[in-house]
Design a protein around this motif. Structure first.
Motif, short mmCIF file in Angstrom:
data_model
loop_
_atom_site.label_atom_id
_atom_site.label_comp_id
_atom_site.label_asym_id
_atom_site.label_seq_id
_atom_site.Cartn_x
_atom_site.Cartn_y
_atom_site.Cartn_z
N ARG A 118 1.00 4.56 4.67
CA ARG A 118 1.73 5.10 3.52
C ARG A 118 2.83 4.13 3.12
O ARG A 118 3.29 3.31 3.91
N ASN A 119 3.26 4.25 1.89
CA ASN A 119 4.28 3.36 1.37
C ASN A 119 5.63 3.74 1.95
O ASN A 119 6.22 4.74 1.57
N PRO B 272 6.52 4.16 -5.88
CA PRO B 272 5.12 4.32 -6.30
C PRO B 272 4.35 3.04 -6.03
O PRO B 272 4.88 1.93 -6.17
N ARG B 273 3.10 3.19 -5.60
CA ARG B 273 2.27 2.02 -5.35
C ARG B 273 1.20 1.90 -6.43
O ARG B 273 0.49 2.87 -6.72
N ALA C 199 8.45 -0.17 -8.31
CA ALA C 199 7.10 0.11 -7.79
C ALA C 199 6.65 -1.02 -6.88
O ALA C 199 7.17 -2.14 -6.95
N ARG D 180 -5.84 10.15 -3.64
CA ARG D 180 -5.10 8.92 -3.94
C ARG D 180 -5.05 8.00 -2.71
O ARG D 180 -3.98 7.53 -2.31
N ASP E 114 -2.59 4.58 0.82
CA ASP E 114 -2.36 5.52 -0.27
C ASP E 114 -1.82 4.79 -1.50
O ASP E 114 -1.33 3.67 -1.41
N TYR E 115 -1.94 5.43 -2.65
CA TYR E 115 -1.47 4.82 -3.90
C TYR E 115 -1.13 5.91 -4.90
O TYR E 115 -1.50 7.08 -4.73
N ASP E 116 -0.45 5.52 -5.96
CA ASP E 116 -0.14 6.43 -7.07
C ASP E 116 -1.00 6.12 -8.28
O ASP E 116 -1.45 7.02 -8.98
N HIS E 117 -1.19 4.82 -8.55
CA HIS E 117 -2.08 4.37 -9.62
C HIS E 117 -3.04 3.36 -9.03
O HIS E 117 -2.66 2.52 -8.21
N GLY F 95 -4.03 8.50 -13.33
CA GLY F 95 -3.72 7.52 -12.29
C GLY F 95 -4.82 6.52 -12.02
O GLY F 95 -4.69 5.71 -11.10
N LEU G 20 3.63 4.81 -15.61
CA LEU G 20 4.54 4.88 -14.48
C LEU G 20 5.90 5.44 -14.89
O LEU G 20 6.56 6.14 -14.13
#
Length: 456
Positions: free
Chosen positions: A5-6, A11-12, A38, A94, A109-112, A309, A353
């Protein structure tokens, strides 16, 4: 399998693919993102971007291989660059599974997510193809092709049997698109130069064959230009077979649909591409050709509407061609579109974003095509303007020399061309690149020299 995880809680933006589209999109995002806004993560099996229009010139020895690639880490400061493969995508969660070059696979994991994985060679179930042919999509293939052909020229110079010499010097290209035509023409030019260095070989010993299933070559240019290309290749001694298919190449014995059979030591497959199969192992929507379904604003779309996303462009996406000129209503998979889709993609991802919704639509009318056909020979079509010969060759080099990313690579490429113009093409093959330990192993396994007895 661990889930990464970030840790920064930012946001990633996960960019799958570090080709022209992925690299350029990442560079634009890094330039426009605010400090700490980001995390940009780029995943690609290679630590570099390959400028594919230069592969024919790499294969012909006109450009140093490393100068046709752009290193990702050096040119993406501030980004996470992972050398590995994305093996599956679960957009509902995600997350994506990544198999690194070394070590165990992990989830990220990612957001976009931005799908810019490009394309791979589209092959057919032809007997012998997988075992005997080589593609021209990667820098390694271009280097291997160059060294293989030059080594066969050297080997043929020592062969007395006419049939065996002919086999060694018969080179077949399957596919008459830009990649096939440029690759064949550049290689033919190089081989002619190489043959001139051997007293035991003549130009008539060499045979180049082009096999194309359609009734014409290079559909991106007009009929007149396509006919001229075929005429030019035939004038140079190339056997051009149109409306002909490769049926078998088992044991490098080539069988064509027109009934002709012959042996060929080199078989190059350039008959089309398909979307990167990474999309098959995902929950993202794809069409019947395996391409990601996207809208003109490059957002992924399924039967229920926009997939939040998720973004895509380039060769792995079915991008609508709003000009109406694309085949089937979609943009053709070429570098010209990738160059122009990247800024739209970066701008829209950045806007999403930041909570925006007024996204740009991708619209580009193809400006034309340029192709190199060996030294001082080319063909181009820019709108209604058509050029052939030296002018088209200069246009080809000017356009692609300017288009390759980063000033560093532009300088190196132009330096290659200048040095080659002054000193000539380098025709030295490098042996055993695929087995670099060969000589070391042979030396280790060799028997020690017998000890000499001392005289009494």
């Amino acid at each position: 399998m661990a889930l990464i995880r970030n840790s920064t809680l930012r946001p990633r933006i996960l960019i799958v693919g570090g080709g022209y589209l992925g690299l350029t999109t990442a560079r634009l995002l890094l330039k426009q993102l605010g400090r700490g806004e980001a995390t940009v993560t780029v995943v690609d099996p290679n630590p570099y971007m390959t400028y594919q229009p230069f592969l024919p010139e790499v294969a012909a020895g006109s450009i140093e291989p490393r100068h046709a690639v752009v290193p990702l880490r050096r040119n993406l400061p501030g980004a996470e660059v992972i050398t590995g493969k994305v093996t599956s995508i679960k957009h509902a969660d995600r997350s994506a599974v990544i198999e690194p070059e070394t070590g165990e696979a992990f989830e990220l994991d990612y957001d976009h997510i931005v799908l810019a994985a490009g394309s791979v060679a589209r092959t057919l179930p032809i007997p012998g193809l997988e075992e005997e042919a080589i593609g021209l999509k990667r820098i390694e293939e271009a280097v291997a092709l160059r060294d293989h052909v030059l080594s066969r020229v050297a080997e043929a110079s020592l062969v007395e049997d006419d049939e065996e010499r002919r086999r060694l010097l018969t080179i077949v290209f399957v596919g008459g698109g830009f990649a096939g035509i440029e690759g064949l023409a550049e290689l033919e030019d190089m081989v002619r130069d190489a043959i001139a260095q051997y007293d035991t070989l003549t130009q008539s010993d060499v045979r180049f064959v082009l096999v194309e299933g359609m009734a014409r070559v290079m559909p991106e240019v007009g009929e007149a230009q396509a006919r001229w290309v075929v005429e030019d290749l035939r004038r140079r001694g190339v056997d051009v077979y149109l409306e002909t298919f490769l049926q078998d190449c088992t044991g490098k014995h080539v069988k064509l649909s027109n009934g002709e059979e012959f042996d060929a030591d080199t078989i190059v497959w350039t008959a089309g591409v398909k979307a990167n199969p990474v999309l098959i192992d995902s929950d993202l929507p794809i069409d019947e050709r395996g391409r990601l379904t996207v809208r003109a604003d490059l957002q992924v779309e399924d039967e229920n509407g926009v997939v939040e996303g998720a973004w895509g462009a380039g060769d792995n996406a079915a991008v609508p061609d709003l000009t109406g000129g694309g085949v089937g209503g979609f943009c053709v998979p070429n570098a010209q579109h990738a160059v122009r889709q990247a800024p739209v993609l970066a701008a829209n991802v950045l806007k999403a974003l930041r909570g925006g919704t007024d996204f740009q639509q991708y619209f580009h009318k193809t400006i034309g095509s340029v192709a190199g056909l060996g030294l001082y020979q080319g063909v181009s079509q820019i709108g209604d303007f058509e050029a052939r010969g030296v002018l088209a060759w200069l246009m080809h080099r000017g356009y692609h020399g300017a288009a390759i990313p980063t000033l560093d690579r532009k300088k190196r490429v132009f330096a290659n061309w200048i040095i080659s113009a002054i000193l000539g093409r380098d025709l030295t093959p490098l042996k055993d690149l695929d087995v670099p330990r060969k000589n070391f192993v042979e030396a280790a396994q060799s028997k020690p020299a017998p000890k000499k007895e001392k005289a009494s």
